[in-house]
Design a protein around this motif. Structure first.
Motif, mmCIF file in Angstrom:
data_model
loop_
_atom_site.group_PDB
_atom_site.id
_atom_site.type_symbol
_atom_site.label_atom_id
_atom_site.label_comp_id
_atom_site.label_asym_id
_atom_site.label_seq_id
_atom_site.Cartn_x
_atom_site.Cartn_y
_atom_site.Cartn_z
ATOM 1 N N CYS A 11 0.763 -1.240 -0.052
ATOM 2 C CA CYS A 11 0.110 0.085 0.040
ATOM 3 C C CYS A 11 0.892 1.253 -0.071
ATOM 4 C CB CYS A 11 -0.829 0.021 1.076
ATOM 5 S SG CYS A 11 -1.835 -1.281 1.290
ATOM 6 N N ALA A 12 1.975 1.150 0.606
ATOM 7 C CA ALA A 12 2.905 2.387 0.642
ATOM 8 C C ALA A 12 3.460 2.352 -0.738
ATOM 9 C CB ALA A 12 4.129 2.252 1.717
ATOM 10 N N ARG A 13 3.509 3.705 -1.298
ATOM 11 C CA ARG A 13 3.998 3.997 -2.742
ATOM 12 C C ARG A 13 5.521 4.097 -2.714
ATOM 13 N NH1 ARG A 13 -0.039 7.135 -1.219
ATOM 14 N NH2 ARG A 13 1.303 8.646 -1.208
ATOM 15 N N THR A 14 6.011 4.778 -1.807
ATOM 16 C CA THR A 14 7.538 4.699 -1.814
ATOM 17 C C THR A 14 8.056 4.971 -0.057
ATOM 18 O OG1 THR A 14 7.393 7.408 -1.688
ATOM 19 C CG2 THR A 14 7.651 6.296 -3.921
ATOM 20 N N ILE A 15 9.398 4.754 -0.143
ATOM 21 C CA ILE A 15 9.992 4.953 1.141
ATOM 22 C C ILE A 15 11.021 5.905 1.175
ATOM 23 C CG2 ILE A 15 11.131 3.739 3.065
ATOM 24 C CD1 ILE A 15 9.853 1.080 2.103
ATOM 25 N N ASP A 16 11.320 6.947 1.831
ATOM 26 C CA ASP A 16 12.577 7.552 1.777
ATOM 27 C C ASP A 16 13.246 7.336 2.873
ATOM 28 O OD1 ASP A 16 11.060 9.412 -0.286
ATOM 29 O OD2 ASP A 16 9.879 10.423 1.311
ATOM 30 N N ILE A 17 14.528 7.019 2.518
ATOM 31 C CA ILE A 17 15.362 6.554 3.639
ATOM 32 C C ILE A 17 16.873 7.474 3.563
ATOM 33 C CG2 ILE A 17 17.155 4.515 4.265
ATOM 34 C CD1 ILE A 17 14.909 2.914 2.214
ATOM 35 N N GLU A 18 17.197 7.613 4.772
ATOM 36 C CA GLU A 18 18.527 8.024 5.008
ATOM 37 C C GLU A 18 19.520 7.495 5.799
ATOM 38 O OE1 GLU A 18 20.646 12.578 6.412
ATOM 39 O OE2 GLU A 18 18.552 12.175 6.663
ATOM 40 N N VAL A 19 20.743 7.067 5.299
ATOM 41 C CA VAL A 19 21.467 6.064 5.979
ATOM 42 C C VAL A 19 22.846 6.886 5.896
ATOM 43 C CG1 VAL A 19 22.748 3.925 5.925
ATOM 44 C CG2 VAL A 19 20.212 3.998 5.168
ATOM 45 N N GLU A 20 23.596 6.806 7.074
ATOM 46 C CA GLU A 20 24.936 7.417 7.160
ATOM 47 C C GLU A 20 25.824 6.362 7.748
ATOM 48 O OE1 GLU A 20 26.698 10.934 9.606
ATOM 49 O OE2 GLU A 20 25.100 11.512 8.482
ATOM 50 N N ASP A 21 26.987 6.205 7.087
ATOM 51 C CA ASP A 21 27.847 5.034 7.705
ATOM 52 C C ASP A 21 27.270 3.735 8.214
ATOM 53 O OD1 ASP A 21 30.191 6.529 7.331
ATOM 54 O OD2 ASP A 21 29.643 7.731 9.205
ATOM 55 N N GLY A 22 26.147 3.325 7.397
ATOM 56 C CA GLY A 22 25.293 1.979 7.813
ATOM 57 C C GLY A 22 24.394 2.175 8.760
ATOM 58 N N ILE A 23 24.216 3.161 9.299
ATOM 59 C CA ILE A 23 23.025 3.679 10.357
ATOM 60 C C ILE A 23 21.944 4.261 9.770
ATOM 61 C CG2 ILE A 23 22.832 4.492 12.514
ATOM 62 C CD1 ILE A 23 24.897 2.478 12.883
ATOM 63 N N ILE A 24 20.948 3.681 10.195
ATOM 64 C CA ILE A 24 19.676 4.464 9.633
ATOM 65 C C ILE A 24 19.282 5.715 10.388
ATOM 66 C CG2 ILE A 24 16.963 4.082 9.387
ATOM 67 C CD1 ILE A 24 17.626 1.030 9.154
ATOM 68 N N LYS A 25 19.439 6.958 9.689
ATOM 69 C CA LYS A 25 19.025 8.212 10.327
ATOM 70 C C LYS A 25 17.693 8.555 10.298
ATOM 71 C CE LYS A 25 23.518 8.971 11.459
ATOM 72 N NZ LYS A 25 23.772 8.820 12.839
ATOM 73 N N GLU A 26 17.016 8.145 9.287
ATOM 74 C CA GLU A 26 15.607 8.466 8.992
ATOM 75 C C GLU A 26 14.710 7.574 7.931
ATOM 76 O OE1 GLU A 26 12.608 12.563 8.524
ATOM 77 O OE2 GLU A 26 14.779 12.659 8.831
ATOM 78 N N VAL A 27 13.611 7.376 8.252
ATOM 79 C CA VAL A 27 12.879 6.369 7.267
ATOM 80 C C VAL A 27 11.466 7.285 7.207
ATOM 81 C CG1 VAL A 27 11.758 4.458 6.576
ATOM 82 C CG2 VAL A 27 13.883 4.368 7.664
ATOM 83 N N HIS A 28 10.876 7.392 6.205
ATOM 84 C CA HIS A 28 9.512 7.769 5.995
ATOM 85 C C HIS A 28 8.718 7.035 4.863
ATOM 86 C CE1 HIS A 28 5.933 10.924 6.053
ATOM 87 N NE2 HIS A 28 6.276 10.671 4.792
ATOM 88 N N PHE A 29 7.549 6.551 5.139
ATOM 89 C CA PHE A 29 6.875 5.664 4.188
ATOM 90 C C PHE A 29 5.766 6.596 3.714
ATOM 91 C CE2 PHE A 29 8.359 2.351 6.742
ATOM 92 C CZ PHE A 29 8.457 1.187 5.855
ATOM 93 N N ASN A 30 5.519 6.623 2.303
ATOM 94 C CA ASN A 30 4.463 7.569 1.642
ATOM 95 C C ASN A 30 3.374 6.664 1.186
ATOM 96 O OD1 ASN A 30 5.907 10.046 1.528
ATOM 97 N ND2 ASN A 30 7.375 8.935 0.540
ATOM 98 N N GLY A 31 2.370 6.805 2.097
ATOM 99 C CA GLY A 31 1.217 5.767 2.042
ATOM 100 C C GLY A 31 1.226 4.487 2.752
#
Length: 82
Positions: A11-31
């Motif tokens: 159902c989610a259309r996209t996922i915005d992901i920020e990763v720095e040095d292998g660590i997840i900084k931020e995730v946002h699901f659209n939908g």
């Protein structure tokens, strides 16, 4: 840098992901299911991407062959390859 992954089969259309040095900084699901996707996003912030992949890969949503967590794992694999 933020990477946008276009999901398939969820159902989610996209996922915005920020990763720095292998660590997840931020995730946002659209939908998708807002409560579940927000919970997943908060849960994985600060975690090593490879651990999230190990835990989420292969999770299914009902009769579907994938899920939002599985799609996040697929997206993280791509991000780590870059």
């Amino acid at each position: 840098m933020v990477y946008t992954y276009r999901t398939q089969g969820t159902c989610a259309r996209t996922i915005d992901i920020e990763v720095e040095d292998g660590i997840i900084k931020e995730v946002h699901f659209n939908g998708g299911c807002a409560g579940n996707t927000q919970g997943i996003a908060k849960l994985v912030e600060g975690m090593e991407a490879k651990h999230v992949i190990e835990r989420f890969e292969g999770i299914r949503c009902g009769f579907k062959s994938t899920s939002c967590p599985d799609q996040l794992a697929k997206a993280l694999k791509i991000v780590l390859e870059k």
